[in-house]
Design a protein around this motif. Structure first.
Motif, mmCIF file in Angstrom:
data_model
loop_
_atom_site.group_PDB
_atom_site.id
_atom_site.type_symbol
_atom_site.label_atom_id
_atom_site.label_comp_id
_atom_site.label_asym_id
_atom_site.label_seq_id
_atom_site.Cartn_x
_atom_site.Cartn_y
_atom_site.Cartn_z
ATOM 1 N N PRO A 250 0.815 -1.224 0.000
ATOM 2 C CA PRO A 250 0.000 0.000 0.000
ATOM 3 C C PRO A 250 0.843 1.267 0.000
ATOM 4 O O PRO A 250 2.012 1.268 0.403
ATOM 5 C CB PRO A 250 -0.819 -0.128 1.292
ATOM 6 N N GLY A 251 0.228 2.375 -0.433
ATOM 7 C CA GLY A 251 0.889 3.667 -0.405
ATOM 8 C C GLY A 251 0.935 4.233 1.005
ATOM 9 O O GLY A 251 0.147 3.844 1.879
ATOM 10 N N LYS A 252 1.843 5.159 1.220
ATOM 11 C CA LYS A 252 2.005 5.731 2.558
ATOM 12 C C LYS A 252 2.041 7.250 2.483
ATOM 13 O O LYS A 252 2.592 7.827 1.539
ATOM 14 C CB LYS A 252 3.287 5.217 3.219
ATOM 15 N N GLN A 253 1.444 7.864 3.485
ATOM 16 C CA GLN A 253 1.468 9.313 3.637
ATOM 17 C C GLN A 253 1.676 9.621 5.114
ATOM 18 O O GLN A 253 0.917 9.146 5.967
ATOM 19 C CB GLN A 253 0.150 9.922 3.131
ATOM 20 N N ASN A 254 2.704 10.392 5.423
ATOM 21 C CA ASN A 254 3.036 10.727 6.814
ATOM 22 C C ASN A 254 3.259 9.474 7.655
ATOM 23 O O ASN A 254 2.874 9.411 8.827
ATOM 24 C CB ASN A 254 1.933 11.593 7.442
ATOM 25 N N GLY A 255 3.839 8.443 7.041
ATOM 26 C CA GLY A 255 4.193 7.245 7.777
ATOM 27 C C GLY A 255 3.083 6.245 7.987
ATOM 28 O O GLY A 255 3.286 5.232 8.661
ATOM 29 N N ARG A 256 1.891 6.483 7.452
ATOM 30 C CA ARG A 256 0.788 5.531 7.637
ATOM 31 C C ARG A 256 0.221 5.123 6.271
ATOM 32 O O ARG A 256 0.299 5.878 5.306
ATOM 33 C CB ARG A 256 -0.316 6.128 8.517
ATOM 34 N N ASN A 257 -0.336 3.917 6.236
ATOM 35 C CA ASN A 257 -0.923 3.402 5.007
ATOM 36 C C ASN A 257 -2.211 4.144 4.670
ATOM 37 O O ASN A 257 -3.048 4.373 5.550
ATOM 38 C CB ASN A 257 -1.220 1.908 5.138
ATOM 39 N N VAL A 258 -2.368 4.517 3.406
ATOM 40 C CA VAL A 258 -3.560 5.257 2.969
ATOM 41 C C VAL A 258 -4.022 4.701 1.630
ATOM 42 O O VAL A 258 -3.234 4.128 0.868
ATOM 43 C CB VAL A 258 -3.255 6.772 2.825
#
Length: 271
Positions: A250-258
């Motif tokens: 999965p993609g990540k934004q600010n260290g979390r999966n989104v």
């Protein structure tokens, strides 16, 4: 001076006049014209066969149809889109209402005297009138005997946990989702599993189907949609293959999966 035909029988007779015609040279000279004509015919036939045979074989064999699949990754934007985190306010839960003490009503059962306990004996009408404890649908130890409510007057409220609001997919994130093994493995998977619809082949339909889907925060492919259609059968086949894709990174934004949108053009081409 008249033109002389060196292959004619008259020229051969002229050369071998008053000579031994049983010698082999006479026969070779006499048959020279026939041999030249036969050689010319053979060369012409072989040349025509060499030029026309490949075309005849190609026409006789069924037309071979191949499919080419092209997968391109979503183009990067100049600046990543950063979504603001929405902080939800938790509403305070209202305290339960004050209740009166009650005793659960039990239907009378006929028993022998020795089997009945003192606590289980039915109370007389006077005892029921004098007691402050009411008979109701449940045993409740009340906290307000004067102003409290009877539990029988309250309706049972079943509270469901609020559904978690589905997060809107991102268009671009710090770390884009990836197919296991990268774009090369994605291309191989689609090429291996894509089946060119027979009716589309028969109608000579070829071109590009552009799909957009969401790679969820857990890496699953969801919400597959056709952005540009080619043919209903080709569209359906492209959607089927994309839905069968295994779990992604999965993609990540600010260290979390989104969840992230992903665009995948698939080309159907006949050759």
């Amino acid at each position: 001076m008249s033109k002389v035909d060196l292959t004619s029988l008259e020229w051969c007779e002229l050369i071998f006049k008053d000579r031994n015609k049983s010698y082999g040279a006479y026969k070779m000279r006499r048959d020279l014209g026939k041999r030249q004509t036969a050689a010319l015919v053979i060369v012409t036939v072989v040349a025509l066969a060499g030029f026309t045979l490949p075309r005849l074989i190609k026409l006789a064999m069924p037309k071979q149809k191949e499919e080419m699949v092209e997968v391109t990754q979503l183009s990067a934007l100049e600046e990543p889109e950063v979504k603001e985190e929405i902080i939800k306010k938790v509403e305070p839960i209202a305290p339960p209402p004050a209740l009166k003490s009650t005793i659960k009503f039990t239907a009378p059962v006929i028993k022998k005297d020795e089997e009945v306990n003192d606590d289980e004996e039915l109370k007389s009408q006077d005892e029921l009138t004098q007691t402050k404890v009411q008979i109701s649908i449940a045993d409740v130890k009340g906290n307000d005997e004067l102003n409290g409510k009877d539990i029988a007057d309250l309706q049972e409220v079943i509270t469901k946990a609020p559904e978690t609001e589905k997060e809107e997919p991102y268009t671009m994130v710090e770390q884009m989702p990836q197919f296991p093994g990268g774009p090369t493995e994605l291309l191989k998977y689609i090429a291996k599993n894509l089946k060119y619809p027979v009716i589309a082949q028969e109608n000579g339909i070829q071109g590009r189907v552009i799909l957009r889907f969401v790679v969820s925060a857990k890496g699953y492919v969801e919400d597959v949609k056709v952005l540009r259609s080619l043919d209903p059968y080709c569209d359906k086949e492209a959607i089927r293959v994309v839905k069968s894709l295994p779990q992604w990174i999965p993609g990540k934004q600010n260290g979390r999966n989104v969840p992230v949108y992903y665009t995948c053009p698939i080309v159907f081409k006949l050759q």
